[in-house]
Scaffold this motif. Structure first.
Motif, PDB file in Angstrom:
ATOM      1  N   ALA A 149      14.559 -37.916   7.919  1.00  0.00           N
ATOM      2  CA  ALA A 149      15.463 -36.810   8.227  1.00  0.00           C
ATOM      3  C   ALA A 149      15.212 -35.712   7.199  1.00  0.00           C
ATOM      4  O   ALA A 149      14.506 -35.921   6.213  1.00  0.00           O
ATOM      5  CB  ALA A 149      16.913 -37.292   8.170  1.00  0.00           C
ATOM      6  N   CYS A 150      15.798 -34.523   7.434  1.00  0.00           N
ATOM      7  CA  CYS A 150      15.415 -33.353   6.615  1.00  0.00           C
ATOM      8  C   CYS A 150      15.992 -33.385   5.194  1.00  0.00           C
ATOM      9  O   CYS A 150      15.451 -32.780   4.292  1.00  0.00           O
ATOM     10  CB  CYS A 150      15.849 -32.066   7.317  1.00  0.00           C
ATOM     11  N   GLU A 152      22.817 -38.940   7.732  1.00  0.00           N
ATOM     12  CA  GLU A 152      21.456 -38.475   8.022  1.00  0.00           C
ATOM     13  C   GLU A 152      20.961 -38.907   9.396  1.00  0.00           C
ATOM     14  O   GLU A 152      20.076 -38.281   9.963  1.00  0.00           O
ATOM     15  CB  GLU A 152      20.482 -38.931   6.924  1.00  0.00           C
ATOM     16  N   CYS A 183      20.229 -30.588   5.718  1.00  0.00           N
ATOM     17  CA  CYS A 183      21.236 -30.066   6.653  1.00  0.00           C
ATOM     18  C   CYS A 183      22.621 -30.632   6.333  1.00  0.00           C
ATOM     19  O   CYS A 183      22.777 -31.517   5.494  1.00  0.00           O
ATOM     20  CB  CYS A 183      20.848 -30.402   8.099  1.00  0.00           C
ATOM     21  N   SER A 237      15.526 -35.174  12.794  1.00  0.00           N
ATOM     22  CA  SER A 237      15.125 -36.523  12.378  1.00  0.00           C
ATOM     23  C   SER A 237      13.944 -37.010  13.219  1.00  0.00           C
ATOM     24  O   SER A 237      13.716 -36.540  14.328  1.00  0.00           O
ATOM     25  CB  SER A 237      16.299 -37.488  12.532  1.00  0.00           C
ATOM     26  N   CYS A 272      20.964 -36.121  11.878  1.00  0.00           N
ATOM     27  CA  CYS A 272      20.123 -34.954  11.574  1.00  0.00           C
ATOM     28  C   CYS A 272      19.374 -34.480  12.831  1.00  0.00           C
ATOM     29  O   CYS A 272      18.780 -35.279  13.550  1.00  0.00           O
ATOM     30  CB  CYS A 272      19.125 -35.335  10.485  1.00  0.00           C
ATOM     31  N   TYR A 285      24.536 -32.639   8.049  1.00  0.00           N
ATOM     32  CA  TYR A 285      24.688 -34.073   8.309  1.00  0.00           C
ATOM     33  C   TYR A 285      24.085 -34.898   7.177  1.00  0.00           C
ATOM     34  O   TYR A 285      24.684 -35.863   6.710  1.00  0.00           O
ATOM     35  CB  TYR A 285      24.024 -34.456   9.643  1.00  0.00           C
ATOM     36  N   CYS A 286      22.870 -34.509   6.763  1.00  0.00           N
ATOM     37  CA  CYS A 286      22.200 -35.250   5.682  1.00  0.00           C
ATOM     38  C   CYS A 286      23.027 -35.196   4.402  1.00  0.00           C
ATOM     39  O   CYS A 286      23.177 -36.193   3.696  1.00  0.00           O
ATOM     40  CB  CYS A 286      20.807 -34.690   5.439  1.00  0.00           C
TER      41      CYS A 286
END
Length: 344
Positions: free
Chosen positions: A102-103, A114, A106, A120, A117, A108-109
């Motif tokens: 995943a990044c 994550e 962001c 992802s 994401c 969510y992460c």
């Protein structure tokens, strides 16, 4: 370039046509300094792969491209590490969930979710899937597996286990809370046990007597054979148990989801862990319907810890990698008791 054996899907087709072909593809190599290379010891076979391989989920973008190597619950030995890796050393054992990466930047992460994401990468929806001999993964998305934990036990924990754990958490478990678990297969049999750890009174529902026997043995307070005659079935649940406090749905059938919602008391909670049509929903009954998806790397660490400490049971049957098509046929025909695991 070194090669490795892999079961490759070139086009979506019914599993009866043996769509996975044994191929020799380039062996994965570490490309980033934070990656580890795992020699795969075992890969669980998840029901969602059946949908992906047969093309049922094309409308939700699965698989995103072809050809692909399926498989997303993977355990293996660390055979090589990138120069920046600190979490693992060569010789350690590790597992990978459906969340391959995943990044990390962001919303969510940053919230520790994550797995939500938007950018992802999903394990088994590219050439980096588990129906092969090696896989690379960033150290942040791999979880340590104890040296003495059997590979065929550990592999299903990385999708079935974490999905079950997270679904039970989403049902807000409390001692003697009455939770119905609908669908007792690879995921459901783990959910019964995670719910028991929380002190929940589990009522297990399945069309299969065999699966219900498993649920009973693993600690369900009661088991009931699911029936499509909804009114009668709901009456039977009410007569035996009253209304449920909460329900968790693993069975991928809209009638099951609809029945689960109707079996839960007003103000109760329904956790849906499957893909289907939006069910009917009466707002005035103040019920909460909640979706759930795997879990975070922290959740995964908890799953390994609980399974190790409480000695939870994972019911598996093992097959050689080359038999992936046969295993998927068995899964389609409900001939697998809980979780099939491929050994390369």
């Amino acid at each position: 370039m070194e090669k490795m054996r892999a079961m490759v899907l070139s086009e979506c087709a019914p599993v009866e046509s043996n769509p996975l072909k044994l191929s020799h593809i380039d062996k994965h190599e570490i490309k980033k300094p934070n990656e580890i290379l795992l020699e795969i010891e075992a890969c669980g076979v998840c029901h969602s792969q059946l949908h992906g391989i047969e093309g049922d989920w094309k409308d939700i973008g699965i698989p995103p491209f072809l050809p692909t190597v399926p498989g997303h619950e993977v355990v293996g030995k660390v055979v090589e590490i990138g120069k920046d890796v600190t979490k693992f050393k060569v010789g350690d054992r590790a597992g990978v969930t459906p969340l391959l990466e995943a990044c990390k930047t962001c919303q969510y992460c940053k919230e520790g979710k994550e797995y939500l994401c938007e950018s992802s990468t999903v394990t088994g929806e590219s050439f980096r899937g588990g129906y092969t001999e090696y896989i690379t993964v960033s150290e942040d998305f791999a979880t340590k597996v104890p040296q003495d934990m059997k590979a065929e036990y550990a592999a299903p924990l990385f999708c079935a286990g974490i999905t079950a754990y997270k679904a039970v958490k989403a049902a807000e478990p409390q001692t003697h809370k009455k939770i119905g678990i609908f669908g007792i297969g690879g995921v459901g049999h783990m959910a019964v046990q995670f719910a028991k750890v929380e002190g929940v009174d589990v009522i297990a529902f399945s069309r299969s007597k065999n699966h219900l026997n498993v649920a009973k043995r693993l600690g369900a307070k009661d088991t009931m054979v699911f029936s499509d005659s909804q009114d009668e079935f709901l009456q039977e649940i009410k007569a035996k148990h009253g209304m449920l406090d909460a329900a968790i749905v693993f069975a991928p059938a809209d009638i099951v989801t609809d029945t689960a919602i109707k079996a839960v008391k007003k103000g109760g909670l329904i956790v849906i862990a499957t893909v289907g049509k939006n069910p009917e929903f009466m707002a005035f009954e103040e019920k909460t319907i909640r979706g759930t998806l795997i879990g975070s790397t922290k959740d995964m660490e908890q799953v390994i810890k609980i399974c190790n400490e409480k000695n939870l049971e994972v019911i598996t049957e093992t097959y050689p990698l080359e038999e992936a098509n046969e295993v998927l046929k068995k899964l389609k025909n409900s001939e697998i008791e809980a979780r099939a695991v491929l050994i390369p």
